[in-house]
Design a protein around this motif. Structure first.
Motif, mmCIF file in Angstrom:
data_model
loop_
_atom_site.group_PDB
_atom_site.id
_atom_site.type_symbol
_atom_site.label_atom_id
_atom_site.label_comp_id
_atom_site.label_asym_id
_atom_site.label_seq_id
_atom_site.Cartn_x
_atom_site.Cartn_y
_atom_site.Cartn_z
ATOM 1 N N PRO A 167 0.841 -1.223 0.000
ATOM 2 C CA PRO A 167 0.000 0.000 0.000
ATOM 3 C C PRO A 167 0.867 1.261 0.000
ATOM 4 O O PRO A 167 2.004 1.249 0.467
ATOM 5 C CB PRO A 167 -0.794 -0.129 1.299
ATOM 6 C CG PRO A 167 -0.670 -1.548 1.708
ATOM 7 C CD PRO A 167 0.631 -2.051 1.177
ATOM 8 N N TYR A 172 -3.687 1.497 7.723
ATOM 9 C CA TYR A 172 -4.499 0.305 7.422
ATOM 10 C C TYR A 172 -5.465 0.672 6.304
ATOM 11 O O TYR A 172 -5.621 1.848 5.952
ATOM 12 C CB TYR A 172 -5.251 -0.197 8.667
ATOM 13 C CG TYR A 172 -6.103 0.836 9.367
ATOM 14 C CD1 TYR A 172 -7.433 1.062 8.988
ATOM 15 C CD2 TYR A 172 -5.574 1.605 10.393
ATOM 16 C CE1 TYR A 172 -8.204 2.008 9.611
ATOM 17 C CE2 TYR A 172 -6.350 2.565 11.038
ATOM 18 C CZ TYR A 172 -7.664 2.757 10.647
ATOM 19 O OH TYR A 172 -8.430 3.705 11.269
ATOM 20 N N SER A 173 -6.116 -0.350 5.751
ATOM 21 C CA SER A 173 -6.996 -0.130 4.603
ATOM 22 C C SER A 173 -8.195 0.751 4.968
ATOM 23 O O SER A 173 -8.770 0.622 6.057
ATOM 24 C CB SER A 173 -7.486 -1.486 4.079
ATOM 25 O OG SER A 173 -8.463 -1.298 3.079
ATOM 26 N N GLU A 183 -7.903 -10.038 9.581
ATOM 27 C CA GLU A 183 -7.881 -9.193 8.380
ATOM 28 C C GLU A 183 -7.318 -7.806 8.680
ATOM 29 O O GLU A 183 -6.500 -7.278 7.922
ATOM 30 C CB GLU A 183 -9.296 -9.083 7.819
ATOM 31 C CG GLU A 183 -9.360 -8.363 6.471
ATOM 32 C CD GLU A 183 -10.784 -8.243 5.955
ATOM 33 O OE1 GLU A 183 -10.950 -7.870 4.787
ATOM 34 O OE2 GLU A 183 -11.734 -8.510 6.730
ATOM 35 N N SER A 187 -3.717 -6.172 7.482
ATOM 36 C CA SER A 187 -3.647 -4.884 6.781
ATOM 37 C C SER A 187 -2.650 -3.940 7.455
ATOM 38 O O SER A 187 -1.896 -3.237 6.781
ATOM 39 C CB SER A 187 -5.041 -4.246 6.759
ATOM 40 O OG SER A 187 -4.993 -2.984 6.159
ATOM 41 N N GLU A 190 0.830 -5.117 6.569
ATOM 42 C CA GLU A 190 1.113 -4.824 5.160
ATOM 43 C C GLU A 190 1.444 -3.342 4.958
ATOM 44 O O GLU A 190 2.355 -2.992 4.218
ATOM 45 C CB GLU A 190 -0.110 -5.206 4.326
ATOM 46 C CG GLU A 190 0.146 -5.162 2.835
ATOM 47 C CD GLU A 190 -1.108 -5.514 2.057
ATOM 48 O OE1 GLU A 190 -0.974 -5.932 0.901
ATOM 49 O OE2 GLU A 190 -2.227 -5.360 2.595
ATOM 50 N N HIS A 191 0.710 -2.453 5.636
ATOM 51 C CA HIS A 191 0.964 -1.010 5.510
ATOM 52 C C HIS A 191 2.263 -0.592 6.209
ATOM 53 O O HIS A 191 2.799 0.479 5.932
ATOM 54 C CB HIS A 191 -0.206 -0.211 6.094
ATOM 55 C CG HIS A 191 -1.401 -0.139 5.191
ATOM 56 N ND1 HIS A 191 -2.239 -1.207 4.968
ATOM 57 C CD2 HIS A 191 -1.899 0.873 4.434
ATOM 58 C CE1 HIS A 191 -3.207 -0.858 4.135
ATOM 59 N NE2 HIS A 191 -3.021 0.400 3.798
#
Length: 325
Positions: A167, A172-173, A183, A187, A190-191
């Motif tokens: 990202p 976060y998303s 989930e 996220s 991942e960020h």
């Protein structure tokens, strides 16, 4: 114990000095938060409102000593005042929103960098002249010469924008709400990969070179020769005798680095729009939010003092000679 108590006294004195400076400096500067906020509303507030704002922000016409006592009492109760930029939210609430993200990002990055860099320094010195000792120090020194934000922008462009592997922004998303679920945690991780990687790359060389330079001196000591002559295992000599005695300078640096974690990697957070302390500090400066700036600086100062106290305790455990002082 006497050494530790003496240091506790010094830290208490330093904490009092930082609190006093934090109180005096904004009052010595031209203007005040109430005037800045009054000007922002561009005539929408009545002139009488500025007195109420000064009262709310603690910039009254009372004697300075009385203001100082009120300020100290509020600090002890955890009341850091109202934020100008995020009015009517309190400074404590605003700092709380960024504190967790900064601790997560910078804390994880510093810990990974310290342990990996120190371990690489130990192994490279133990095998002096090998490929690890020949290639990594100059390579990591070269990468460490680049500023955080430049590495962050390169990673953002290469791995985020061009390849789309990670990202580009935020913690976060946008489609997820903060909750304790796999989930959401996935996220967050991942960020965090790109900003944390840029910090680790920029700092890894310092930890490795620091450990290497100290290990070189320790390996020439007589007790290392004696341990070899007694036939002790090589891993035991390397980690228990050599690395443990060479670790003290790196532990000092680690304590300082942990203390400054709360200041956030300011420019890295801006590049990735990461909602941490550094991002909040920029917003506070832009909006002349003196109470928020005071709160952030106070948090950073207390974190540095606490980290140094932890380092002193670690010193006593790592180096028994300090117990005899």
């Amino acid at each position: 114990m006497r050494h530790l108590l003496k240091n506790l006294g010094l830290y208490a004195l330093a904490a009092w000095a930082s609190l006093t400076l934090n109180f005096l400096i904004p009052r010595m500067m031209p203007g005040d938060p109430a005037s800045a906020m009054f000007a922002r509303f561009a005539g929408q507030l009545q002139p009488e409102a500025i007195d109420a704002l000064r009262e709310a922000f603690g910039f009254t016409n009372e004697p300075l000593l009385k203001q100082y006592l009120t300020y100290g009492s509020n600090i002890l109760q955890g009341n850091l005042g109202l934020s100008v930029a995020y009015f009517p939210a309190t400074v404590t609430e605003v700092i709380g929103t960024g504190l967790g993200w900064t601790l997560l990002l910078s804390g994880v990055a510093v810990i990974i960098s310290f342990f990996v860099g120190t371990l690489l320094g130990v192994i490279a010195t133990w095998r002096r002249g090998g490929w690890l000792d020949s290639t990594l120090p100059p390579l990591l020194s070269f990468l460490g010469a680049f500023p955080y934000f430049w590495l962050a922008m390169m990673l953002l462009y290469g791995l985020g924008f061009t390849l789309g592997a990670f990202p580009l922004r935020h913690a976060y998303s946008d489609t997820l709400a903060p909750e304790l679920s796999g989930e959401f945690l996935g996220s967050v991780i991942e960020h965090m990969v790109l900003p944390a990687t840029s910090i680790v790359i920029a700092t890894l060389g310092g930890w490795m070179l620091g450990m290497r330079s100290t290990m070189v001196g320790v390996l020439s000591e007589d007790y290392i020769t004696l341990a070899n002559a007694k036939g002790l295992s090589q891993p035991r000599i390397m980690f228990h005798y050599a690395a443990r005695n060479a670790l003290l300078p790196n532990v000092t640096g680690f304590g300082m680095a942990l203390g400054f974690v709360l200041s956030g990697s300011l420019l890295t957070e801006i590049v990735f729009s990461y909602p941490g302390q550094g991002y909040l500090l920029i917003q506070a400066v832009r909006n002349q939010d003196y109470p928020l700036m005071q709160g952030i600086f106070l948090t950073i100062t207390m974190a540095v003092l606490a980290a140094n106290l932890l380092v002193d305790i670690l010193y006593i455990w790592l180096d028994p000679r300090t117990r005899a002082r």
